[in-house]
Design an enzyme around this catalytic site. Sequence first.
Site, PDB file in Angstrom:
ATOM      1  N   THR A 180       0.883  -1.132   0.071  1.00  0.00           N
ATOM      2  CA  THR A 180       0.191   0.109  -0.119  1.00  0.00           C
ATOM      3  C   THR A 180       0.755   1.257  -0.060  1.00  0.00           C
ATOM      4  O   THR A 180       0.638   2.282  -0.930  1.00  0.00           O
ATOM      5  CB  THR A 180      -1.220  -0.107   1.090  1.00  0.00           C
ATOM      6  OG1 THR A 180      -1.706  -1.244   1.099  1.00  0.00           O
ATOM      7  CG2 THR A 180      -1.706   1.070   1.299  1.00  0.00           C
ATOM      8  N   TRP A 229       2.549   1.341  -3.420  1.00  0.00           N
ATOM      9  CA  TRP A 229       1.665   1.844  -4.378  1.00  0.00           C
ATOM     10  C   TRP A 229       1.441   3.416  -4.447  1.00  0.00           C
ATOM     11  O   TRP A 229       1.178   4.018  -5.556  1.00  0.00           O
ATOM     12  CB  TRP A 229       0.254   1.177  -4.087  1.00  0.00           C
ATOM     13  CG  TRP A 229      -0.856   1.627  -5.065  1.00  0.00           C
ATOM     14  CD1 TRP A 229      -1.062   0.777  -6.355  1.00  0.00           C
ATOM     15  CD2 TRP A 229      -1.761   2.692  -5.271  1.00  0.00           C
ATOM     16  NE1 TRP A 229      -2.127   1.502  -7.080  1.00  0.00           N
ATOM     17  CE2 TRP A 229      -2.738   2.572  -6.061  1.00  0.00           C
ATOM     18  CE3 TRP A 229      -1.972   3.662  -3.918  1.00  0.00           C
ATOM     19  CZ2 TRP A 229      -3.629   3.361  -6.415  1.00  0.00           C
ATOM     20  CZ3 TRP A 229      -3.084   4.618  -4.520  1.00  0.00           C
ATOM     21  CH2 TRP A 229      -3.815   4.378  -5.561  1.00  0.00           C
ATOM     22  N   HIS A 230       1.504   4.093  -3.461  1.00  0.00           N
ATOM     23  CA  HIS A 230       1.286   5.515  -3.294  1.00  0.00           C
ATOM     24  C   HIS A 230       2.356   6.298  -3.918  1.00  0.00           C
ATOM     25  O   HIS A 230       2.074   7.609  -4.270  1.00  0.00           O
ATOM     26  CB  HIS A 230       0.937   5.966  -1.898  1.00  0.00           C
ATOM     27  CG  HIS A 230      -0.402   5.608  -1.442  1.00  0.00           C
ATOM     28  ND1 HIS A 230      -0.984   4.569  -1.170  1.00  0.00           N
ATOM     29  CD2 HIS A 230      -1.607   6.502  -1.666  1.00  0.00           C
ATOM     30  CE1 HIS A 230      -2.199   4.741  -0.749  1.00  0.00           C
ATOM     31  NE2 HIS A 230      -2.634   5.947  -1.244  1.00  0.00           N
ATOM     32  N   GLY A 231       3.511   5.665  -4.239  1.00  0.00           N
ATOM     33  CA  GLY A 231       4.460   6.607  -4.397  1.00  0.00           C
ATOM     34  C   GLY A 231       6.146   6.044  -4.558  1.00  0.00           C
ATOM     35  O   GLY A 231       6.364   5.096  -3.701  1.00  0.00           O
ATOM     36  N   PHE A 278      -0.437   9.691  -8.692  1.00  0.00           N
ATOM     37  CA  PHE A 278      -0.687   8.196  -8.480  1.00  0.00           C
ATOM     38  C   PHE A 278      -1.309   7.504  -9.645  1.00  0.00           C
ATOM     39  O   PHE A 278      -1.662   6.369  -9.861  1.00  0.00           O
ATOM     40  CB  PHE A 278      -1.632   7.716  -7.140  1.00  0.00           C
ATOM     41  CG  PHE A 278      -1.023   8.504  -5.979  1.00  0.00           C
ATOM     42  CD1 PHE A 278       0.325   8.538  -5.750  1.00  0.00           C
ATOM     43  CD2 PHE A 278      -1.815   9.560  -5.292  1.00  0.00           C
ATOM     44  CE1 PHE A 278       0.914   9.497  -4.457  1.00  0.00           C
ATOM     45  CE2 PHE A 278      -1.362  10.197  -4.082  1.00  0.00           C
ATOM     46  CZ  PHE A 278      -0.094  10.106  -3.666  1.00  0.00           C
TER      47      PHE A 278
END
Length: 473
Positions: A320, A323-325, A473
């Site tokens: 998670t 995934w955001h950066g 994103f």
Amino acid sequence: MLFSSVVFLFYFLPVVLILYYSLRFSLILKNTVLLFASLFFYAWGEPWFVLLMLGSILFNYIFALLVDKYRERKRAAYSIITIMLVFNLGLLYVFKYLAFTLRIINENTEAHIAIPNIVLPIGISFFTFHAISYVMDVYRQHGKVQKNFFYVALYISFFPQLVAGPIIRYNTISEQMHFRKETWQKFSVGCCRFITGLGKKVLISNSMAIIADRIFQMGATGDIPASLAWLGAVAYTLQIYFDFSGYSCMAIGLGLMFGFKFEENFNYPYISKTITEFWRRWHISLGSWFRDYVYFPMGGSRVKNKDKMIRNLFVVWMLTGIWHGAEWTFVVWGLINFACIALERVFNLDKTNKFHTLRHVYAMFVVIIGWVIFRSHNLVEAGNYLSNMFGLNANGFWSDYTFMFAKEYVVFFVLGIVFSTPIAKRMNKYMVDGAPFSKALEWTYPLGILLLFILCISYLVKGTYNPFIYFNF
């Protein structure tokens, strides 16, 4: 193209609506309008990236056909799923994480690899997750395979949810693509939802962005008083919520205008009393995606011992965060959420009904600290800003800037805090369900929505600050 832009509001959306409703007699023509409008919408920012998205759609369309055909041959099905994941995650890795990986290699070795300047395609994380969920659901028989490429393309590229979600499952929208019905009620509710989301974004989020960006710029590398640092952290906490929830609200409203019903993506996360509860309320579609496609397949919480449950949570929250950066700040942010949720599971904190206020203070403290790390460009900046918040830089407490920002934007802070709670929802329910002045509201509510829209447009026309966080994103 932002939903909160003059181009979208006065050119793109009206043209699409006129074309769409002028072809109400044919579902195929209506869907054709939506598909080409969605491709145009995505190509507006960078035309070449629409070819990348179409390539992704084509390959995943083929993967779904193959996995449906060879489902009973387990080895072949697993091979197809593996290739599908390598393709999709590889695509995401190259555009989003390759430069970050090369930077880490250069920092820890003497390789001196040239780091390419890779432009991140807008919304690649979202349309990649849509594609993966489609193929996986076909494999699990949670939905029928779509043999018409046109409908797979429409599902993945549909412009209301293309850039920033919510992440819609194919089995929740496939029926609607074939049999939906537009009604005046859907359209009017959709307009109200869209304008409400626009108000969240333009009035509250954009106003908070001015404060947050200014204070974070000062506090990331320099020393600022603690009160100013906390004000910036609170401003960003409100900015990111109203930015993303506002966009989700606009997406849901747009869907209703075209006859589609999307699931809610936010449920007042800032009233949570634990981090576990927060993630049930924040970005619900992303949380459920990781739950269904990562956490449950590893065993979830239904494992023989808590060690494996902790392992499963760790994997989910590492992913998670990543995934955001592509930055260590996102990894640390994910690990903080993991640590809190794991402790809450071990001590059953999420199930107790005691100490409501104390638990709420704990949850919001962790959330705000997490957003500071999330907002920072790197861990050094995050560390310096957090040190300012807790007075560790001998930076003092009070600042005239604190008073100036608080006084100038007090209305927006109050609105942000109030509308972070279900107060408006409860008032709306009370006024609709038999209130003595409900008849008057039938006239005043549309007027209020119209005035809100005019106010938003006036802000946009003035050229006020209009960033969008989740474009990253």
